[in-house]
Design an enzyme around this catalytic site. Structure first.
Site, short mmCIF file in Angstrom:
data_model
loop_
_atom_site.label_atom_id
_atom_site.label_comp_id
_atom_site.label_asym_id
_atom_site.label_seq_id
_atom_site.Cartn_x
_atom_site.Cartn_y
_atom_site.Cartn_z
N GLY A 17 0.81 -1.24 0.02
CA GLY A 17 -0.11 -0.02 0.09
C GLY A 17 0.93 1.27 -0.04
O GLY A 17 1.96 1.35 -0.17
N GLY A 18 0.31 2.55 0.07
CA GLY A 18 0.87 3.68 -0.05
C GLY A 18 0.02 4.81 0.05
O GLY A 18 -1.38 4.57 -0.17
N GLY A 19 0.29 6.03 0.70
CA GLY A 19 -0.30 7.14 0.76
C GLY A 19 0.34 8.38 0.28
O GLY A 19 1.58 8.25 -0.50
N GLY A 20 0.14 9.67 0.34
CA GLY A 20 0.71 10.89 0.11
C GLY A 20 2.15 10.92 0.86
O GLY A 20 2.86 11.93 0.19
N MET A 21 2.23 10.33 1.97
CA MET A 21 3.29 10.77 2.80
C MET A 21 4.38 9.53 2.87
O MET A 21 5.41 9.74 2.88
CB MET A 21 2.98 10.93 4.22
CG MET A 21 3.95 11.26 5.17
SD MET A 21 3.38 11.57 6.84
CE MET A 21 2.96 9.83 7.29
N ALA A 22 3.81 8.15 2.63
CA ALA A 22 4.70 7.15 2.89
C ALA A 22 4.15 5.97 1.93
O ALA A 22 2.96 6.03 1.72
CB ALA A 22 4.82 6.53 4.36
N VAL A 24 4.08 1.54 2.15
CA VAL A 24 3.68 0.38 3.35
C VAL A 24 4.17 -0.80 2.50
O VAL A 24 3.78 -1.19 1.45
CB VAL A 24 2.52 0.42 3.54
CG1 VAL A 24 2.24 -0.67 4.74
CG2 VAL A 24 1.84 1.78 4.26
N ASP A 133 -6.51 12.55 11.76
CA ASP A 133 -6.87 12.01 10.45
C ASP A 133 -7.66 10.88 10.27
O ASP A 133 -7.36 9.76 9.53
CB ASP A 133 -5.34 11.76 9.64
CG ASP A 133 -5.58 11.66 7.99
OD1 ASP A 133 -6.62 12.35 7.90
OD2 ASP A 133 -4.72 11.37 7.54
#
Length: 681
Positions: A17-22, A24, A133
């Protein structure tokens, strides 16, 4: 990152996975022999010292939380430029995936999720940690149905450094509290507001505020009222709507005062005596106006007389004046001013009366040394003033003041000199996936056709990984003219991963050996014994990290297999009898059943078409940890849902199951059976 070992113990297996900051990754903890999740900070943040400091401090603070509904944080570390957090690995899906797949959720299921989230928040708030958040993307649902809240403490670090970035932070604006949207201090009540928005979305399949930009959504949180949940989904009980309305009030004082108070309300909202309770009514914003009617103290006659006498005394009082003092003071000030001007300006006037006029030379575009020489050669005085400029080179004169005029000899001439522009340094793309780097460069405005060249090369490195770059890392470059050249590994010669599913362990080892492959050693790592419905005892039912047919490097020795120990010992089948009644007697109706139980994630049973009342019997499987959920549809219209637990299985094993009576109706029995579907729906 794949294959990298962090901290000498966490071996990265795959990206999950992943997001705007990091990003995974799933990793294997070599020391404790367990799977963990590794959150790695994205490359663009590794040089932001303030962000890194807040990121580590908040992660360490969140690591102190210990709660069954909170993802545990095990470790925080740094490996060169890689900043990472080691967390509990949860096998399941996010609440966002569930909402996308089947919202609106059933009220009971949504309340069950909300209770667990609220319980996690209550524990965090007691420990003085605010999430900031809360959103479906940060809520994990395990395969056993247990909720896990993740990213505790990370939101605070994000809010200060990435509030204008794209990705998960901008996406979070749909769940911002009004005070969060204004950028003011947020607290525990802000988390409860976000939870109210999540509950709204679970029950309506919609977000309350949607706009064309994050700013427009934030303004709606501040200014607009949401559409009431029951207007979107009339099946929501009034008691549940009251919880949503109270938790999402714009005025913090009108929300729940704590997560514990909201949790108590959630626990009891589905009780029969509360489902149809009166709707909550709040004061509108305009009801607390400064012009509203107020009760004020009366003015007494004695107060009026006393104030009148004081006013008259003040009116009749007249101070004694000395009329000669004012003119004397002003006369002295005037004489002193004349003397200062005369003796101060006289030398200046004498000096300049004899100075000759000099034409100011034009030094624009000259170097600072040449320009100052030209100025001093004609008897003028250069004064330096440096300015940033992204077009003119360093130490070149941008402009001057004055220019093209004649001034007295010795006059100052201001030179505006360029400080130039600092060229950025090239990032290190080595070891990263080419597709990730490509997306990053395109988002930064790089033209792929004219500024990027790819050189594929057969190498032992992981396929599609960058192994060489030009310009080199830390080289200075001009973003407008730079040309990127990347050497990308096309991988070494691969072999197809054999299919081990259904094979006995000795046979699987022999197949791997023939292909120059092997299980990860020791056996406690490469062989995992677990109960399974999929395969009989001693047969393999899962293989990792390569599925059958995937390309594998020869000599691969990190393969893990799961060997069945047979069905779970606590598994039990529940026999369900359902009465099927067509919508209109004599006309055909099609009934469909969707079952999710311990054996199946989701399976559709064979549809049944009937024209008269009939009975249908089938079985579901449950365990102590996994319930069975049956959804009923008539003519493709959702009709009802029913959940069966391990307790129902125990009851059915001790009480005889019901049977249809001769009259066509099931005979009464205390044993649990499926809900009987009758007409009129």
């Amino acid at each position: 990152m794949i294959g990298l070992q962090l901290g000498g113990r966490y071996e990265v297996l795959e990206r999950i996975g992943g997001g705007g900051m990091a990003l995974v990754y799933k990793a294997h903890d070599i020391l404790l022999n367990r799977f963990v999740a590794v959150k790695v900070l994205r490359q663009q943040y590794v040089n932001d010292e303030e962000f890194i400091r807040r990121f580590r401090r908040e992660a360490q603070s969140a690591a102190s939380l210990s709660h069954p509904n909170i993802v545990s944080i095990y470790d925080v570390g740094q490996e060169q430029e890689i900043h990472y957090i080691i967390m509990e690995y949860v096998e399941g899906v996010t609440l966002n995936d569930i909402i996308k797949e089947r919202a609106p959720l059933q009220v009971e299921e949504a309340i069950r999720f909300a209770c667990q989230i609220c319980d996690a928040l209550e524990h965090a708030h007691v420990n003085h940690i605010i999430h900031r958040d809360i959103k479906p993307h940060n809520i994990l649902i395990g395969k056993n149905g247990k909720v896990k809240v993740t990213d505790f403490g990370i939101a605070r670090a994000t809010s200060s450094s990435t509030i204008t970035q794209t990705g998960s932070v901008v996406g979070s604006v749909h769940y911002f509290s009004p005070e969060h949207a204004k950028g003011t201090l947020t607290g525990a009540k802000s988390d409860l507001y976000s939870l109210g928005i999540v509950l709204y979305q679970m029950l309506t399949a919609h977000l309350p505020f949607i706009g064309e930009s994050p700013i427009s959504v934030a303004l709606k949180h501040l200014q607009e009222m949401m559409v009431e949940p029951r207007k979107v989904n009339p099946l929501i009980p009034q008691s549940v709507e009251n919880i949503i309305l109270k938790s999402t009030r714009k005025n913090q004082d009108e929300r729940y005062q704590s997560a514990k108070e909201m949790l108590v309300d959630l626990d009891s909202c589905l009780l029969p005596q509360r489902r149809n309770e009166p709707k909550l009514v709040f004061l509108k914003d305009g009801d607390q106006d400064d012009e509203m009617t107020r009760v004020i103290p009366a003015i007494r006659a004695s107060d009026f007389v006393a104030k009148k006498e004081v006013a008259q005394d003040e009116e009749n009082w007249e101070p004694k004046r000395n009329y000669w003092i004012g003119p004397l003071i002003w006369g002295v000030i005037f004489l002193v001013t004349i003397c200062v001007l005369w003796f101060g300006l006289l030398p200046y006037i004498k000096n300049h009366a004899t100075l000759k006029d000099v034409k100011v030379p034009d030094v624009k575009g000259q170097t600072v040394i040449a320009a100052e020489k030209m100025i001093t050669d004609v008897g003028l005085k250069p004064v330096e003033s440096y300015q940033s400029n992204d077009k003119i080179l360093k130490d070149i004169v941008i402009s001057q003041s004055p220019v093209g005029l004649s001034v007295k000899e010795g006059a100052p001439i201001t030179l505006f000199i360029s400080k130039g522009f600092d060229k950025p340094k090239m990032a290190n793309y080595g070891g990263r996936k080419w597709q990730d780097v490509r997306a990053e460069l395109l988002n930064a405005g790089v033209d792929e056709k004219s500024q990027i060249t790819i050189i594929p090369k057969s190498l032992p490195d992981e396929k599609d990984t960058i192994v060489k770059q030009d310009p080199n890392p830390d080289d200075e470059y001009d973003p407008a003219t730079v040309h990127y050249t990347f050497t990308v590994s096309s991988g070494s010669e691969k072999i197809a991963m054999p299919d081990l599913i259904g094979k006995a362990l000795p046979e699987a080892k022999n197949i791997l050996s023939l292909q120059n492959l092997s299980l990860e050693q020791p056996d406690t790592v490469g062989i995992i014994y677990k109960p399974s419905f999929e395969q009989p005892k001693d047969k393999i039912f899962k293989q990792f990290p390569f599925k059958a047919g995937e390309d594998v490097d020869p000599g691969q020795n990190t393969i893990v297999v799961w060997v069945s120990t047979g069905p779970p010992t606590d598994a039990g089948e529940i026999k369900i009898t359902v009465k099927l009644v067509p919508a209109n007697e004599g006309s055909p109706s099609t009934f469909r059943f969707t079952v999710k139980d311990a054996k199946n994630d989701s399976v559709d049973l064979t549809p049944v078409e009937i024209s008269k009342t009939e009975f249908q019997t089938f079985k579901v499987t449950v365990t102590k940890d996994i319930d069975a959920v049956v959804n009923f549809y008539r003519d493709n219209v959702f009709y009802d849902t029913k959940t069966y637990t391990y307790k129902d299985f125990l009851n059915q094993t001790t009480i005889p199951a019901p049977s249809a009576s001769p009259s066509g109706s099931p005979s009464p029995t205390p044993a649990p059976t499926a809900k009987q579907i009758t007409g009129g729906g």
